[in-house]
Design a protein around this motif. Structure first.
Motif, PDB file in Angstrom:
ATOM      1  N   HIS A   1      -0.031  11.619  -9.064  1.00  0.00           N
ATOM      2  CA  HIS A   1      -0.517  11.595  -7.859  1.00  0.00           C
ATOM      3  C   HIS A   1      -1.712  11.778  -7.902  1.00  0.00           C
ATOM      4  CE1 HIS A   1       1.564   7.815  -7.339  1.00  0.00           C
ATOM      5  NE2 HIS A   1       2.796   8.805  -7.380  1.00  0.00           N
TER       6      HIS A   1
ATOM      7  N   SER B   1       0.856  -0.823  -0.128  1.00  0.00           N
ATOM      8  CA  SER B   1       0.078   0.118  -0.222  1.00  0.00           C
ATOM      9  C   SER B   1       0.983   1.016   0.051  1.00  0.00           C
ATOM     10  CB  SER B   1      -0.930  -0.084   1.515  1.00  0.00           C
ATOM     11  OG  SER B   1      -0.248   0.112   2.859  1.00  0.00           O
TER      12      SER B   1
ATOM     13  N   LEU C   1      -3.671   5.914  -0.322  1.00  0.00           N
ATOM     14  CA  LEU C   1      -3.920   5.951  -2.336  1.00  0.00           C
ATOM     15  C   LEU C   1      -4.418   4.551  -2.442  1.00  0.00           C
ATOM     16  CD1 LEU C   1      -0.791   8.306  -3.163  1.00  0.00           C
ATOM     17  CD2 LEU C   1      -2.921   9.195  -2.415  1.00  0.00           C
ATOM     18  N   PRO C   2      -5.328   4.397  -3.065  1.00  0.00           N
ATOM     19  CA  PRO C   2      -6.127   5.636  -3.643  1.00  0.00           C
ATOM     20  C   PRO C   2      -7.287   6.404  -2.863  1.00  0.00           C
ATOM     21  CG  PRO C   2      -6.989   3.723  -4.840  1.00  0.00           C
ATOM     22  CD  PRO C   2      -5.798   3.115  -4.294  1.00  0.00           C
ATOM     23  N   ASN C   3      -7.477   7.514  -2.178  1.00  0.00           N
ATOM     24  CA  ASN C   3      -7.726   8.466  -1.685  1.00  0.00           C
ATOM     25  C   ASN C   3      -9.164   7.451  -0.689  1.00  0.00           C
ATOM     26  OD1 ASN C   3      -9.086  10.119  -0.088  1.00  0.00           O
ATOM     27  ND2 ASN C   3      -9.702  11.550  -2.228  1.00  0.00           N
TER      28      ASN C   3
ATOM     29  N   GLY D   1      -9.600  12.046  -6.065  1.00  0.00           N
ATOM     30  CA  GLY D   1     -10.003  11.725  -6.443  1.00  0.00           C
ATOM     31  C   GLY D   1     -10.778  12.116  -7.385  1.00  0.00           C
TER      32      GLY D   1
ATOM     33  N   GLU E   1      -4.752  12.255  -9.020  1.00  0.00           N
ATOM     34  CA  GLU E   1      -6.137  11.522  -9.384  1.00  0.00           C
ATOM     35  C   GLU E   1      -6.623  10.829  -8.029  1.00  0.00           C
ATOM     36  OE1 GLU E   1      -8.156  10.837 -12.799  1.00  0.00           O
ATOM     37  OE2 GLU E   1      -7.383  12.173 -14.241  1.00  0.00           O
ATOM     38  N   ASP E   2      -5.050  10.260  -7.750  1.00  0.00           N
ATOM     39  CA  ASP E   2      -5.527   9.320  -6.698  1.00  0.00           C
ATOM     40  C   ASP E   2      -5.453   9.974  -5.318  1.00  0.00           C
ATOM     41  OD1 ASP E   2      -4.369   7.234  -8.688  1.00  0.00           O
ATOM     42  OD2 ASP E   2      -2.217   7.592  -7.995  1.00  0.00           O
TER      43      ASP E   2
END
Length: 526
Positions: free
Chosen positions: A85, A11, A62-64, A91, A87-88
């Motif tokens: 990153h 992760s 991530l992602p969020n 969101g 958008e990760d």
């Protein structure tokens, strides 16, 4: 600084550097080299153990998503490429409709954070002492609300009514006059109109303001009790111990409307003949219903209240002011308009704070009643009611101006307005002087440098901040702020900076030219 912790479980955890502690074996308390340092003896520095300890605040996985397992010793800590990153982390993409991109993450040149427009009706608050950049960044926020991306090819403007206490936002009126609303505007295009409202006596006396929309109120838009409370509040500055006067005025007004056929009470305080009739009715009124000892106090309150018309002309301006039109709120909400109510020294010279509170009472009543009607009629509308120097209108009991009739209506907007689409934006230098109930209804906070006396209050109002950010509250530099709450797309507070280039319309306030001005005056030049 943001970093990624890459765990052995695969992760990636987004973390923020909270604290950096340098370590040097030669400079620890009571180390073996203390005596040598005192005597000035040379100490070899090439064999000392030196390193830095970084404490991290774990933010999200991530992602969020929430962090399920903490990192373990040996997990790598990596620099993060924000572009890679984005958008990760957030969101959403940078092109997502329904968001405004605000400021830039502290320590990064081009890393704006997204603010969710759907959360605007949940109320906002902007805090900051003088010189913290509060007015500048509020202006940037206003500009962002002027151009919200709605689709690939269209932007929309959020309707706003702005109470401008210090003239911080008057430049928007000048800016839109320059483009005359119809010309191509290179910066802010979706706004329907911008209008600045000044007090009538100022518009009549200042040649530059002739023809400007004026502030006017219609007392008949207040209920009989609200009108009675307004009159007594203006006379006494408080409603404490004034129950007999308020009840007496209510009794008199209800009798006049029900038995004498008067539909309007407004004209009693504008027309001299009508006012004389009002006083005659008061003096002759049944002493069993209004005690004879109370009548002189009511008459003095009436006479004091008439000063509003004598000095400022806002009652007789009823016929010419757009603020008294039935369709004014329709116009501003349907056309993305922006109304700037000028309470600054330029637009409200010599206007007493109680008169400004009266205007606020009228506007708050107008907005609340209209948006309640929209709700009943199932007509969805939205508006931001931004109030500068809010402590003058929604004061806590600890503030010297402990009473304000506007506070009652603004409290109703705070507790119920979000259901109607009516949003408060409270702007203040001293958040601890704002009514606690109203502030507790705010769900997004933009916090600049604040006074040490306000730290504990802000901590409570925001639901708490990480110690790494809380410790900065009293020493944030100009233009830096902490953003936390519902509009923030991330579930943790963000520290951001507002670059000077982010504002389209120049901000004229807060600049000085002391030395050159003194020099010019001393040399005899005006």
């Amino acid at each position: 600084m943001l970093v990624l912790v890459a765990t052995k479980m695969g992760s990636k955890i987004l973390a923020r550097v909270a604290k950096i502690v340098p370590f040097n074996a030669y400079y620890t308390e009571d180390d073996p080299w203390s005596e040598a340092r005192r005597k000035g003896l040379p100490i070899p520095d090439n064999i000392a153990r030196k390193y830095e300890i970084c404490e991290l605040d774990l933010l999200i996985q991530l992602p969020n998503t929430e962090v399920n397992y903490p990192p373990k010793p040996g997990d790598e800590v990596l620099k993060i490429d924000l572009e890679e990153h984005y958008e990760d982390i957030f969101g959403i993409s940078r092109d997502e409709p329904g968001y405004i991109w605000f400021g830039t993450l502290f320590g990064y040149k081009k890393a704006p954070i997204p603010l969710d427009i759907e959360k605007v009706p949940m109320h906002m608050a902007v805090f900051g002492t003088t010189g913290s950049g509060k007015s500048f960044s509020t202006g940037v926020l206003i500009e962002k609300f002027m151009g919200i991306k709605a689709s690939e090819s269209r932007a929309v403007s959020f309707p706003m009514m702005i109470i401008d206490a210090n003239g911080d936002y008057l430049e928007y009126d000048k800016y839109f006059k320059k483009y005359d609303y119809g010309d191509v505007d290179p910066g802010i295009s979706p706004v329907g109109w911008v209008k600045r409202f000044v007090f009538p006596h100022i518009a009549n006396e200042n040649q530059e303001l002739v023809g400007e929309p004026v502030i006017g109120i219609d007392l008949d838009r207040l209920s009989v009790k609200e009108m009675a409370e307004t009159i007594v509040m203006y006379y006494k500055g408080s409603l404490d111990g004034a129950e007999l006067q308020v009840n007496g005025i209510v009794t008199l007004f209800e009798y006049i409307k029900e038995n004498l056929g008067y539909e309007s009470l407004h004209d009693f305080f504008v027309d001299d003949d009508s006012y004389e009739e009002l006083i005659r009715q008061l003096r002759n009124f049944d002493n069993k219903r209004i005690a004879s000892a109370t009548k002189p106090a009511i008459e003095r309150a009436f006479e004091k209240f008439r000063e509003i018309e004598y000095n400022y002309g806002i009652l007789s301006a009823k016929s010419e002011s757009e603020l008294t039109r039935d369709d004014f709120i329709d116009d501003i909400t349907e056309n993305g308009g922006i109304a700037i109510i000028d309470f600054s020294e330029e637009g409200a010279t010599g206007v007493d704070i109680r008169v400004k509170q009266l205007v606020m009472t009228y506007l708050a009543n107008l907005l609340f009643n209209k948006f309640s009607k929209y709700k009943i009629e199932n007509r969805t509308r939205y508006l931001i009611f931004l109030i500068e120097e809010a402590q003058n209108f929604i004061p806590d009991r600890s503030y010297p101006i402990s009473s304000s009739l506007a506070k009652n209506k603004l409290s109703l907007i705070a507790t119920q307005g979000r259901k109607f689409g009516l949003s408060l934006c409270i702007v203040t230098q001293r958040p601890s002087f704002i009514d606690k109930i109203v502030l507790s209804m705010c769900n997004t906070f933009f916090i600049h440098r604040i006074s040490p006396d306000d730290v504990s209050y802000v901590r409570t109002a925001t639901g708490g901040l990480p110690s790494s950010l809380e410790n900065r509250l009293t020493r944030l530099t100009q233009g830096h702020m902490i953003v936390t709450g519902q509009m923030n797309k991330l579930p943790f507070p963000m520290m951001i900076k507002i670059p000077k280039s982010d504002r389209i319309v120049p901000h004229p306030m807060g600049t000085t030219d002391v030395v050159s001005t003194l020099k010019r005056l001393r040399e005899g030049f005006e």
